[in-house]
Scaffold this motif. Sequence first.
Motif, PDB file in Angstrom:
ATOM      1  N   ARG A 171    -113.697  49.496 -41.136  1.00 15.58           N
ATOM      2  CA  ARG A 171    -113.646  50.821 -41.765  1.00 15.58           C
ATOM      3  C   ARG A 171    -114.818  51.641 -41.236  1.00 15.58           C
ATOM      4  O   ARG A 171    -115.908  51.098 -41.014  1.00 15.58           O
ATOM      5  N   GLN A 192    -109.483  53.325 -41.292  1.00 19.23           N
ATOM      6  CA  GLN A 192    -109.389  51.860 -41.194  1.00 19.23           C
ATOM      7  C   GLN A 192    -108.471  51.476 -40.041  1.00 19.23           C
ATOM      8  O   GLN A 192    -107.453  52.136 -39.804  1.00 19.23           O
ATOM      9  N   GLY A 223    -106.509  50.724 -49.045  1.00 15.45           N
ATOM     10  CA  GLY A 223    -106.001  50.383 -47.720  1.00 15.45           C
ATOM     11  C   GLY A 223    -104.522  50.050 -47.710  1.00 15.45           C
ATOM     12  O   GLY A 223    -103.888  50.055 -48.751  1.00 15.45           O
TER      13      GLY A 223
END
Length: 140
Positions: free
Chosen positions: A5, A78, A140
């Motif tokens: 990330r 990400q 995520g």
Amino acid sequence: MAVERTLSIIKPDATKRNLTGKINAKFEDAGLRIVAQKRIQLTPAQAGVFYEVHKERPFYGELCDFMASGPVVVQVLQGEGAIAKNREVMGATNPADAAPGTVRADFAESVGENSVHGSDAAETAAKEIAYFFSGLELVG
Ligand code: CMP
């Protein structure tokens, strides 16, 4: 390659020109996933803490004032090798040196008003993400 990330900031020169969507499309086209994002207005003092590492540089005051001159979009990207990949998508700090098709080649106005910021290493990314986001905000 590991999933990482990284912190990204869409700077005031870009938000003023309504370029958030075009810049986000470049990140997503490169395989980066935006797992957190918010539009905020920084004060010069808040920008100063974020850019503390540059406090001895001659452009520090100008940089802090610029980052507080309008809204910024702070975001967490990400993906596999996200830190290096984001730096590739951004292009060189000075738009005059940025490769064609990069965010800075296409949109940046100058070395100071260069449309985007991205973390430069894993340790910096963790620190920069924590400056703007809580763990609960990263989806995520
Ligand atoms: P960024 O990746 O956000 O990290 C530090 C910032 O300082 C950089 O992008 C530029 O916007 C800014 N910067 C670097 N060099 C100069 C310069 N010579 N004059 C003004 N700003 C600069």
